[in-house]
Design an enzyme around this catalytic site. Structure first.
Site, mmCIF file in Angstrom:
data_model
loop_
_atom_site.group_PDB
_atom_site.id
_atom_site.type_symbol
_atom_site.label_atom_id
_atom_site.label_comp_id
_atom_site.label_asym_id
_atom_site.label_seq_id
_atom_site.Cartn_x
_atom_site.Cartn_y
_atom_site.Cartn_z
ATOM 1 N N GLY A 1 7.017 -1.949 5.578
ATOM 2 C CA GLY A 1 8.945 -3.415 4.852
ATOM 3 C C GLY A 1 9.515 -2.214 5.638
ATOM 4 N N GLU A 2 11.475 -2.908 5.755
ATOM 5 C CA GLU A 2 11.307 -2.268 6.085
ATOM 6 C C GLU A 2 12.928 -1.908 5.589
ATOM 7 O OE1 GLU A 2 13.306 -0.827 9.528
ATOM 8 O OE2 GLU A 2 15.184 -0.505 7.606
ATOM 9 N N CYS B 1 7.220 -7.480 6.112
ATOM 10 C CA CYS B 1 8.033 -6.920 7.106
ATOM 11 C C CYS B 1 8.524 -8.280 8.235
ATOM 12 C CB CYS B 1 8.231 -5.521 7.727
ATOM 13 S SG CYS B 1 8.777 -5.800 8.219
ATOM 14 N N GLU C 1 0.889 -1.401 -0.207
ATOM 15 C CA GLU C 1 0.235 0.043 0.053
ATOM 16 C C GLU C 1 1.150 1.538 -0.321
ATOM 17 O OE1 GLU C 1 -2.242 -1.530 3.810
ATOM 18 O OE2 GLU C 1 -1.332 -0.257 4.559
ATOM 19 N N SER D 1 12.555 4.607 14.126
ATOM 20 C CA SER D 1 11.620 4.520 14.630
ATOM 21 C C SER D 1 11.889 3.807 16.450
ATOM 22 C CB SER D 1 11.210 3.346 14.268
ATOM 23 O OG SER D 1 10.592 3.864 13.513
ATOM 24 N N LEU D 2 12.090 4.426 17.281
ATOM 25 C CA LEU D 2 12.242 4.251 18.684
ATOM 26 C C LEU D 2 12.138 3.561 19.924
ATOM 27 C CD1 LEU D 2 15.531 4.167 20.066
ATOM 28 C CD2 LEU D 2 15.115 6.644 20.930
ATOM 29 N N HIS D 3 10.809 4.465 19.959
ATOM 30 C CA HIS D 3 9.028 3.461 20.409
ATOM 31 C C HIS D 3 9.433 3.066 22.188
ATOM 32 C CE1 HIS D 3 7.503 3.874 16.919
ATOM 33 N NE2 HIS D 3 7.840 2.860 16.542
ATOM 34 N N ASN E 1 -1.980 4.436 16.081
ATOM 35 C CA ASN E 1 -3.482 3.583 15.075
ATOM 36 C C ASN E 1 -3.145 2.336 16.012
ATOM 37 O OD1 ASN E 1 -4.291 5.080 13.248
ATOM 38 N ND2 ASN E 1 -1.982 5.132 12.098
ATOM 39 N N CYS F 1 3.820 8.378 0.803
ATOM 40 C CA CYS F 1 3.781 7.612 1.377
ATOM 41 C C CYS F 1 4.012 5.735 1.822
ATOM 42 C CB CYS F 1 2.529 7.634 3.479
ATOM 43 S SG CYS F 1 3.758 5.797 4.073
ATOM 44 N N CYS G 1 0.570 2.045 8.565
ATOM 45 C CA CYS G 1 1.290 0.997 8.145
ATOM 46 C C CYS G 1 0.599 -0.232 7.874
ATOM 47 C CB CYS G 1 2.881 0.757 8.408
ATOM 48 S SG CYS G 1 3.830 -0.696 8.167
ATOM 49 N N CYS H 1 2.856 -3.075 15.217
ATOM 50 C CA CYS H 1 2.639 -3.118 13.677
ATOM 51 C C CYS H 1 1.656 -3.666 12.687
ATOM 52 C CB CYS H 1 4.099 -3.291 13.086
ATOM 53 S SG CYS H 1 4.230 -2.569 11.221
ATOM 54 N N CYS I 1 7.889 -6.103 14.545
ATOM 55 C CA CYS I 1 7.134 -5.340 15.839
ATOM 56 C C CYS I 1 6.327 -5.319 16.336
ATOM 57 C CB CYS I 1 6.839 -3.690 15.373
ATOM 58 S SG CYS I 1 8.843 -3.126 14.676
#
Ligand code: SAH
Ligand code: SF4
Length: 361
Positions: A173-174, A111, A91, A228-230, A304, A104, A347, A118, A115
């Site tokens: 994806g990464e 992926c 997408e 992307s730390l989180h 999200n 985007c 995502c 996600c 995570c």
């Protein structure tokens, strides 16, 4: 079958010569593909008929077919699900905020990073996208924005023709796990003889593959980097972002420092706030501590909610308190607005929805 969008300009020159045409034809073709976003050889009016016919028989251009589309209620976010030649789906989202037209795009079908918050991560990796499949997402929307006649089910609330102003690699994806194809696409899309969007208008978002961040510091394009730390501790990040076990925070932050020292460019840290998980005052304080003194900006993102995942977005009060703590500690930080939530702009979420509607997921 030669996939034209998968070729670099050099490779295109070799191919055109192999077809018995002079090398300058490759530069004309490149201009048609990227500056004009043409996907039909018959429309390439300054190419000889012989070359148009060769392209039609020996090559393909368009690797994407739009198979589902949704728009947010305010028509400011448009999401398209594309089917690739082998049936895989990815997408991309066009966002029309702040007088920008930000795209985007995806870099992999699925992926492998897993995570836990996600939608893409929950489904695993199918395969890497090719450079052409990555670039084609941008060309698709560029065509759409550029064509005042373009119909579709959703009309855009902007004057057309318009142009893509920003591209973020934050779809499925990464990107750094598909390094070669991603960078080929970036070099192609920034080429001044082709699509010509400046490198500073691109942002690559990574889960934090430390060695690849250092490799990226050696590229000649000034693409923005988001990490992307989180989570501010290994104990918590191991749970949210499993690749942290391979590249723990000390290693990741060292790679980030090496990157800013070499490039002199500020990077951003992405931090999705999850209620009761990573949004407490102690987390904000620790985040301030580990980012202190770095050439960085912290982007707080409202989570999200994803089906099949238990994480919930933080409350407004906790979000504001978190931001306040960072700012009090002198950390440059902002809250990203909640956008496109009604179309599952997060995502991997449209694909998840379509697959379960089709009974596939
Ligand atoms: N793989 C890369 C880029 C794609 S994900 C990466 O992880 O950075 C793009 C961004 O969306 C990342 O910051 C990711 O952490 C974030 N993201 C994933 N799922 C999300 C969700 N449910 N809510 C908010 N952000 C999410
Ligand atoms: Fe992959 Fe990024 Fe999703 Fe993690 S957040 S699973 S790295 S796409």
């Amino acid at each position: 079958m030669i996939r034209l969008l998968d070729l670099t300009l050099e490779q295109l020159r070799t191919q055109v010569q192999a077809w018995g045409e002079p090398v300058f034809r490759a530069d004309q073709l490149w201009h048609w593909l990227y500056a004009r976003q043409a996907n039909d050889p018959a429309a390439m009016s300054n190419l000889p008929r012989t070359l148009q016919a060769r392209i039609a028989t020996d090559a393909t251009i368009e690797p994407l077919k739009p198979v589902a589309q949704t728009a947010s209620a305010d028509l400011l976010a448009h999401k398209v699900l594309f089917q690739l030649r082998d049936g895989q789906t990815v997408e991309a989202v066009l966002m029309l905020y702040d007088r920008r037209r930000t795209l985007c795009i995806s870099t992999q079908a699925g992926c492998a990073m897993g995570c836990t918050f996600c939608a893409t991560g929950l489904a695993g990796l199918a395969r890497n996208l090719t450079a052409g499949e990555i670039a084609a997402q941008v060309l698709y929307f560029a065509r759409w924005l550029g064509d005042p006649e373009a119909g579709g089910t959703n009309s855009l609330p902007i004057m057309r023709p318009a142009q893509v102003t920003n591209v973020v690699l934050m779809g499925m994806g990464e990107p750094l796990a598909n390094y070669r194809a991603v960078w080929q696409a970036l070099y192609t899309l920034t080429d001044a003889q082709g699509f010509g969007l400046g490198a500073r208008h691109f942002t690559l978002s990574t889960v934090g593959l430390a060695p690849m961040i250092e490799r990226m510091a050696g590229e000649s394009l000034q693409v923005n980097l988001a990490v992307s730390l989180h989570a501010p501790s290994d104990e918590l990040r191991n749970r949210l972002v499993p690749i942290n076990r391979r590249y723990p925070l000390a290693v990741l932050l060292a790679a980030c420092r090496a990157y800013t020292e070499r490039t002199h460019r500020r990077l951003s840290f992405e931090y999705a706030l999850m209620r009761g998980i990573n949004d407490r005052q102690e987390h904000a304080q620790r985040l301030a501590l580990i980012t202190k003194g770095m050439l960085c900006h912290v982007n707080l993102i409202p989570l999200n909610p994803v089906r099949g995942s238990a994480y919930q977005p933080s409350t407004k009060a906790d979000t504001e308190a978190f931001l306040d703590t960072l700012q009090q500690a002198g950390i440059s930080s902002t809250l990203r607005l909640r956008r496109g939530v009604d179309i599952n702009a997060g995502c991997g979420q449209l694909r998840q929805q379509v697959q379960s509607r089709d009974g596939a997921g």
